[in-house]
Each structure stands twice: as C-alpha cells, then as structure tokens.
Design a protein around this motif. Structure first.
Motif, PDB file in Angstrom:
ATOM      1  N   ASP A   1      42.750  58.530  32.741  1.00  0.00           N
ATOM      2  CA  ASP A   1      42.516  57.727  31.539  1.00  0.00           C
ATOM      3  C   ASP A   1      43.291  56.420  31.647  1.00  0.00           C
ATOM      4  N   GLY A   2      42.619  55.326  31.343  1.00  0.00           N
ATOM      5  CA  GLY A   2      43.273  54.026  31.364  1.00  0.00           C
ATOM      6  C   GLY A   2      43.246  53.343  32.716  1.00  0.00           C
ATOM      7  N   PHE A   3      42.629  53.965  33.713  1.00  0.00           N
ATOM      8  CA  PHE A   3      42.552  53.386  35.051  1.00  0.00           C
ATOM      9  C   PHE A   3      41.101  53.095  35.416  1.00  0.00           C
ATOM     10  N   VAL A   4      40.919  52.125  36.310  1.00  0.00           N
ATOM     11  CA  VAL A   4      39.604  51.699  36.766  1.00  0.00           C
ATOM     12  C   VAL A   4      39.526  51.971  38.263  1.00  0.00           C
ATOM     13  N   PRO A   5      38.366  52.421  38.777  1.00  0.00           N
ATOM     14  CA  PRO A   5      38.265  52.676  40.221  1.00  0.00           C
ATOM     15  C   PRO A   5      38.745  51.493  41.050  1.00  0.00           C
ATOM     16  N   PHE A   6      39.418  51.816  42.143  1.00  0.00           N
ATOM     17  CA  PHE A   6      40.055  50.800  42.975  1.00  0.00           C
ATOM     18  C   PHE A   6      39.084  49.699  43.387  1.00  0.00           C
ATOM     19  N   GLU A   7      37.929  50.071  43.938  1.00  0.00           N
ATOM     20  CA  GLU A   7      36.975  49.065  44.407  1.00  0.00           C
ATOM     21  C   GLU A   7      36.458  48.205  43.262  1.00  0.00           C
ATOM     22  N   GLN A   8      36.310  48.810  42.081  1.00  0.00           N
ATOM     23  CA  GLN A   8      35.833  48.051  40.932  1.00  0.00           C
ATOM     24  C   GLN A   8      36.860  47.010  40.494  1.00  0.00           C
ATOM     25  N   VAL A   9      38.141  47.370  40.579  1.00  0.00           N
ATOM     26  CA  VAL A   9      39.205  46.417  40.246  1.00  0.00           C
ATOM     27  C   VAL A   9      39.171  45.227  41.200  1.00  0.00           C
ATOM     28  N   LEU A  10      38.946  45.503  42.489  1.00  0.00           N
ATOM     29  CA  LEU A  10      38.841  44.406  43.456  1.00  0.00           C
ATOM     30  C   LEU A  10      37.740  43.433  43.048  1.00  0.00           C
ATOM     31  N   LYS A  11      36.618  43.953  42.602  1.00  0.00           N
ATOM     32  CA  LYS A  11      35.471  43.120  42.262  1.00  0.00           C
ATOM     33  C   LYS A  11      35.655  42.380  40.933  1.00  0.00           C
ATOM     34  N   MET A  12      36.412  42.959  40.019  1.00  0.00           N
ATOM     35  CA  MET A  12      36.550  42.393  38.675  1.00  0.00           C
ATOM     36  C   MET A  12      37.684  41.383  38.550  1.00  0.00           C
ATOM     37  N   SER A  13      38.689  41.485  39.391  1.00  0.00           N
ATOM     38  CA  SER A  13      39.934  40.737  39.175  1.00  0.00           C
ATOM     39  C   SER A  13      39.816  39.260  39.538  1.00  0.00           C
ATOM     40  N   ASP A  14      40.355  38.419  38.667  1.00  0.00           N
ATOM     41  CA  ASP A  14      40.570  37.008  39.007  1.00  0.00           C
ATOM     42  C   ASP A  14      41.896  36.853  39.736  1.00  0.00           C
TER      43      ASP A  14
ATOM     44  N   PHE B   1      42.981  12.441  40.114  1.00  0.00           N
ATOM     45  CA  PHE B   1      41.930  12.793  41.065  1.00  0.00           C
ATOM     46  C   PHE B   1      41.846  14.305  41.153  1.00  0.00           C
ATOM     47  N   PHE B   2      40.667  14.790  41.516  1.00  0.00           N
ATOM     48  CA  PHE B   2      40.431  16.233  41.527  1.00  0.00           C
ATOM     49  C   PHE B   2      39.947  16.660  42.904  1.00  0.00           C
ATOM     50  N   SER B   3      40.895  17.036  43.739  1.00  0.00           N
ATOM     51  CA  SER B   3      40.568  17.497  45.083  1.00  0.00           C
ATOM     52  C   SER B   3      40.593  19.015  45.200  1.00  0.00           C
ATOM     53  N   HIS B   4      41.053  19.702  44.145  1.00  0.00           N
ATOM     54  CA  HIS B   4      41.102  21.170  44.132  1.00  0.00           C
ATOM     55  C   HIS B   4      40.676  21.660  42.755  1.00  0.00           C
ATOM     56  N   PRO B   5      40.032  22.812  42.674  1.00  0.00           N
ATOM     57  CA  PRO B   5      39.673  23.359  41.362  1.00  0.00           C
ATOM     58  C   PRO B   5      40.913  23.746  40.567  1.00  0.00           C
ATOM     59  N   ILE B   6      40.837  23.586  39.266  1.00  0.00           N
ATOM     60  CA  ILE B   6      41.917  23.987  38.358  1.00  0.00           C
ATOM     61  C   ILE B   6      41.322  24.998  37.388  1.00  0.00           C
ATOM     62  N   THR B   7      41.800  26.226  37.439  1.00  0.00           N
ATOM     63  CA  THR B   7      41.244  27.270  36.588  1.00  0.00           C
ATOM     64  C   THR B   7      42.303  27.794  35.630  1.00  0.00           C
ATOM     65  N   ASP B   8      41.833  28.265  34.476  1.00  0.00           N
ATOM     66  CA  ASP B   8      42.742  28.739  33.436  1.00  0.00           C
ATOM     67  C   ASP B   8      43.282  30.128  33.763  1.00  0.00           C
ATOM     68  N   VAL B   9      44.499  30.355  33.346  1.00  0.00           N
ATOM     69  CA  VAL B   9      45.100  31.681  33.452  1.00  0.00           C
ATOM     70  C   VAL B   9      44.699  32.518  32.243  1.00  0.00           C
ATOM     71  N   ALA B  10      44.839  31.959  31.052  1.00  0.00           N
ATOM     72  CA  ALA B  10      44.424  32.662  29.835  1.00  0.00           C
ATOM     73  C   ALA B  10      42.935  32.974  29.920  1.00  0.00           C
ATOM     74  N   GLY B  11      42.584  34.202  29.582  1.00  0.00           N
ATOM     75  CA  GLY B  11      41.195  34.625  29.634  1.00  0.00           C
ATOM     76  C   GLY B  11      40.770  35.209  30.962  1.00  0.00           C
ATOM     77  N   SER B  12      41.600  35.076  31.989  1.00  0.00           N
ATOM     78  CA  SER B  12      41.264  35.647  33.297  1.00  0.00           C
ATOM     79  C   SER B  12      41.705  37.109  33.355  1.00  0.00           C
ATOM     80  N   THR B  13      41.185  37.826  34.335  1.00  0.00           N
ATOM     81  CA  THR B  13      41.456  39.262  34.464  1.00  0.00           C
ATOM     82  C   THR B  13      42.484  39.503  35.560  1.00  0.00           C
ATOM     83  N   LEU B  14      43.548  40.205  35.200  1.00  0.00           N
ATOM     84  CA  LEU B  14      44.586  40.591  36.151  1.00  0.00           C
ATOM     85  C   LEU B  14      44.402  42.050  36.519  1.00  0.00           C
TER      86      LEU B  14
END
Length: 320
Positions: free
Chosen positions: A188-201, A139-152
């Motif tokens: 270099d190599g960093f993303v603005p803080f607010e943008q990370v909040l919006k992009m992250s899974d 039965f599926f009472s909660h969503p199941i989402t993949d870890v692979a392919g998600s953004t950390l």
C-alpha cells in the motif's frame, strides 16, 4: 576493563571546525587523520574502542586485536566491518543513524532546482561568451522547467526517502514511492518500480546498496525514463551504472543527472563521470550531501554517546 583506550582511525573525515564532545569517563584518547591498511593493526594493538568511518576492519585485522571490545562506526553504513567475525568474538559494533535527514534532502532539492532550471548550463554559456554574442538582455540556450507541479519518484522509503518526500511536497512536487524492483504485489502506498521510472520528472535514490540493488539503474532503466527527466543519486554509488548514465546524458535519453556518490571514492581518472564534466546537464559533488555543519555535529554527538553507552553497559545503536 582497565582504563579504556579509544582510537579514532580517520579523524579527518570530520571537519576540523566540528568539535567532538568530551567522553564523560576516564580514558586514553588517540586520533589519526588517516590510517592506511598497513597501519591498522599496529595502531589498534592496545585499543579497547576503535572509531572508524571508512577504514576497513576485516577478519584478517580483527583476529590480531584480542583487546578490542567496541567498533564505533562514525557513519550509517558499516560494510567496512566484518560484523560476523565481531558477532562470533563478542566485539560490539555501533553505527550512527538519522543525523542527515535535513542535509541530504536539501542537497537533493538543490540539485533538482539546479538541473531543472539548467543553472549550470547557463553558467557555462556565460563563461564561454554566449551572452555577449547573443546581444539580447537574456538568451535561452537550455530548457527551463518548473519544479512545482513535477513528479518526484523516490526509490527507498527509509528516513532519508521520507524526509526528502516531505521537503518535496512543501515545494509543490507530487511524490510517488517505488516498490522494490520485481516485487509483486505492491505494498500500500507504493507504485511498481518500472511505472515510477516512466512517471517521474525527477528520480532520486535512497535505498541501500546490496546484491539486489547493484546497478539498479542501468541502460534499460534509463531508457524507460522520460527524455525530460533527471536522475539524482545521493544514496550509494553502485546503485547506478555510471557508464550507462554518461551515455544516456550524451544521447539525450534523459535530461540531466546529479551525482553525489560514486562506485569508487574518491573517484579516479577511470570513472566515466569525470570524463563527462563538460556536459551542462551533469552536476557532480564529492559525497557531501550528508555533510551540513548541523548534520555532522549531530553525527559526532551520537557517535560519542554510543561509546559512552557501551562503557556504561547500555546498548545503543548496536549493529552487533
């Protein structure tokens, strides 16, 4: 210095099955499982070396301990020690770093899987008899989402943040590092803080707690995150506004949270997180992300080597 007296004020912070290495010099050793604030001065009155994890050694205490030469902190954080007093009065302070770069990332990834796949929610549903009532093989009472392919998204680029990134990439996650909140321009190599909040899974916190990072994640920041995102805090309790987090979980602002650290430890009945333990999307652990057996053994090895180095006149892992 005469025969040094070494006193461990809170030995119970190290599990009993973890052996402390023997100090390779003559000394007197005394250990206490716990030490209350009222007991500190009496217990350290003859000490040359004090070992502490969380026992507070402030100016009021240290000013009464003229023989104390070294404070060996059995942790990375040393905010329980008045380092300015120690600097002024030539009391050395050491800490332990780099011992949990395997344990903490594994805990973060374990929480990520548990929350992304809603393992806790399904466990609760079975306990409540939902499977039996459903009468299907699954039965599926909660969503199941993949870890692979998600953004950390990672806040904090030190050893733990980097180690978490390495492990996350190995399981197929995309990794982005957040620039400091409000910092302009981005490194270099960093993303603005607010943008990370919006992009992250998944957003995981590994930055220090200070005036700039206290309540780094509050109502406003949680509202910027995806409704499907999860937040993991295995850094410091004060990084997250706990009341705002509980509200966000109850209202569906974010999908889940894993919390290993609390504003007050142990968490008491007034902590809003404890009132939310009925939630299937909240996973709590008691500040144990750092504490695999191998991690703790590494910690005590470094701790005791710090003491040995000081007695031998070498500087190692010195804070002061």
């Amino acid at each position: 210095m005469s025969l040094p007296t070494v006193i461990f004020l809170d030995r119970a912070t190290i599990p009993t099955h973890i052996e402390l290495p023997h100090l390779p010099f003559e000394h007197q050793w005394v250990e206490y499982d716990f030490t209350s604030p009222e007991q500190v001065v009496e217990r350290l009155k003859d000490a040359h070396v004090a070992i502490t994890n969380k026992v507070v050694l402030d100016q009021q205490v240290l000013s009464q301990l003229p023989d104390l030469k070294l404070i060996a902190v059995s942790a990375t954080g040393f905010n329980n020690v008045d380092v300015e007093f120690c600097r002024e009065h030539k009391i050395a302070v050491t800490n332990v770093q780099g011992y949990s770069t395997r344990s903490v990332p594994e805990h973060v990834i374990a929480m990520t899987y548990a929350l992304k796949r809603n393992l806790f929610g399904y466990h609760q549903d079975i306990a409540k008899g939902e499977w039996q009532r459903n009468k299907q093989f699954c039965f599926f009472s909660h969503p199941i989402t993949d870890v692979a392919g998600s953004t950390l998204g990672i806040v904090g680029s030190g050893a733990l943040g980097q180690a978490t990134a390495t492990l996350a990439k190995a399981i197929g996650m995309q990794v982005i590092f957040a620039e400091r909140k409000g910092a302009q321009p981005c490194r270099d190599g960093f993303v603005p803080f607010e943008q990370v909040l919006k992009m992250s899974d998944v957003l995981t916190l590994h930055c220090p707690l200070n005036e700039q990072t206290h309540n780094l994640i509050g109502k406003q920041e949680l509202a910027m995150m995806k409704p499907s995102a999860i937040l993991i805090n295995a850094g410091r309790g004060g990084l997250v506004d706990e009341t705002a987090l509980v509200a966000a979980l109850r209202q569906g602002v974010i999908a889940g949270a894993g919390v290993d650290v609390f504003t007050q430890e142990p968490a008491d009945i007034n902590n809003p997180l404890l009132d939310a333990m009925d939630l299937p999307n909240l996973l709590l652990t008691p500040h144990v992300a750092w504490g695999s057996d191998s991690s703790i053994q590494s910690l005590v090895d470094i701790l005791m080597d710090n003491v040995t180095a000081f007695i031998e006149g070498r500087e190692q892992n010195r804070v002061v």
